[in-house]
Design an enzyme around this catalytic site. Sequence first.
Site, short mmCIF file in Angstrom:
data_model
loop_
_atom_site.label_atom_id
_atom_site.label_comp_id
_atom_site.label_asym_id
_atom_site.label_seq_id
_atom_site.Cartn_x
_atom_site.Cartn_y
_atom_site.Cartn_z
N HIS A 167 -7.51 -4.02 -25.06
CA HIS A 167 -7.32 -4.74 -23.79
C HIS A 167 -5.95 -4.41 -23.19
O HIS A 167 -5.85 -4.07 -22.00
CB HIS A 167 -7.44 -6.26 -23.98
CG HIS A 167 -6.96 -7.02 -22.78
ND1 HIS A 167 -7.73 -7.22 -21.66
CD2 HIS A 167 -5.75 -7.57 -22.50
CE1 HIS A 167 -7.03 -7.87 -20.74
NE2 HIS A 167 -5.82 -8.09 -21.22
N HIS A 187 -4.38 -2.59 -19.21
CA HIS A 187 -3.19 -2.81 -18.38
C HIS A 187 -2.36 -1.57 -18.09
O HIS A 187 -1.75 -1.47 -17.03
CB HIS A 187 -2.25 -3.83 -19.05
CG HIS A 187 -2.73 -5.24 -18.99
ND1 HIS A 187 -2.60 -6.02 -17.87
CD2 HIS A 187 -3.33 -6.03 -19.92
CE1 HIS A 187 -3.10 -7.23 -18.10
NE2 HIS A 187 -3.55 -7.26 -19.34
N GLU A 241 -5.36 -9.65 -14.06
CA GLU A 241 -6.47 -9.70 -15.03
C GLU A 241 -7.85 -9.52 -14.40
O GLU A 241 -8.70 -8.83 -14.96
CB GLU A 241 -6.44 -11.02 -15.82
CG GLU A 241 -5.22 -11.18 -16.72
CD GLU A 241 -5.18 -10.24 -17.93
OE1 GLU A 241 -6.15 -9.49 -18.17
OE2 GLU A 241 -4.14 -10.23 -18.62
N SER A 250 -11.48 -3.72 -19.11
CA SER A 250 -11.59 -3.59 -20.56
C SER A 250 -12.84 -4.30 -21.09
O SER A 250 -13.04 -4.35 -22.30
CB SER A 250 -10.32 -4.11 -21.25
OG SER A 250 -10.14 -5.49 -21.00
N1 HBI Z 1 1.61 -12.71 -24.42
N2 HBI Z 1 1.10 -10.85 -25.68
C1 HBI Z 1 0.96 -11.56 -24.54
N3 HBI Z 1 0.16 -11.10 -23.54
C2 HBI Z 1 0.01 -11.80 -22.38
O1 HBI Z 1 -0.72 -11.35 -21.49
C3 HBI Z 1 0.68 -13.02 -22.22
C4 HBI Z 1 1.48 -13.47 -23.28
N4 HBI Z 1 2.14 -14.62 -23.18
C5 HBI Z 1 2.08 -15.41 -22.01
C6 HBI Z 1 1.23 -14.90 -20.93
N5 HBI Z 1 0.57 -13.79 -21.08
C7 HBI Z 1 1.12 -15.72 -19.67
O2 HBI Z 1 2.39 -16.20 -19.37
C8 HBI Z 1 0.61 -14.96 -18.46
O3 HBI Z 1 -0.76 -14.78 -18.62
C9 HBI Z 1 0.86 -15.70 -17.19
FE FE Z 2 -4.27 -9.06 -20.22
#
Ligand code: HBI
Ligand code: FE
Length: 292
Positions: A131, A136, A177, A196
């Site tokens: 993913h 991304h 997303e 994804s």
């Molecule tokens: N941590 N590893 C990871 N991946 C993310 O997409 C992610 C996160 N922590 C917080 C977060 N996303 C959110 O703050 C966002 O989706 C807004």
């Molecule tokens: Fe994501």
Amino acid sequence: MSEPKAHMPPAPPEGAAADWTVPQGWSAYTPAEHAMWDRLFERQSAMLPGRVTPAFLKGLDVLRLSKPGIPDFEELSERLTKATGWRVVAVPGLVPDEVFFRHLANRTFVAGNFIRTPEQIDYLQEPDVFHDVFGHVPLLADPVFADYMQAYGEGGLRSLGFGALHKLARLYWYTVEFGLVREGGDLRLYGAGIVSSYGESVFALDDPSPNRIGFDLKRVMRTPYRIDDYQQTYFVIDSFEDLLRQTLETDFAPLYAELETASDLDLATIQPGDTVLHRGSQAYAQSRKVRA
Ligand code: HBI
Ligand code: FE
């Protein structure tokens, strides 16, 4: 357990650095794990031509992501840095919001270093390397999208001071997303959660069930989202340039103040003022509710 304070994220787990990063451990991936990447990669890349924004396919190419096996983040970062100054680093799973935003603001994308198991092929809760990297990273090679992601990280850090994170998180959800973009009159996918996903990459574009409506920043920040099934509404941007411009030109402080007294909108209902590209039947969501 009490909520962690906005400016005091919980301590990183054992073995992780202060910024929550860990070594990717590329040489420890098993042949079965590399084979899982290849299987997912082949399934998605067969599906995407003609459906995804060309910028995504260009990113796959520039970053040589079609090379078999789970990408080595160092090699990937070398190519990505040349394109836009971004890097990819490994984390063990979800990281606290503040940590996540700080990385984005520094043009660092955090990616899970693990890969889903065969039982999880179509659904897993935490973002895995497929993913995060396949979904991304290709668009981080696009200069405009790369700037949008940095601006989002900077805005995220500021939102913590306004207690407005959950409003801003909706912007991330409905763009990064699950976003769609209108290009030359056709809808194309760009959101990482869609590109994804085998099922959602068809559903988001072709199914009559979900609404597809023009992106509006305030509208998006009033719209809750679902994390457990396909979206009931997708928001369509005109271009990455337009998305970046709207984000940079908006003064979020008064917007957050205004949104504090505005009610949340139903996530399936068309609102007055919406630019409706497709009015969804919501048949899919209703069929799921009946069975649940
Ligand atoms: N941590 N590893 C990871 N991946 C993310 O997409 C992610 C996160 N922590 C917080 C977060 N996303 C959110 O703050 C966002 O989706 C807004
Ligand atoms: Fe994501």
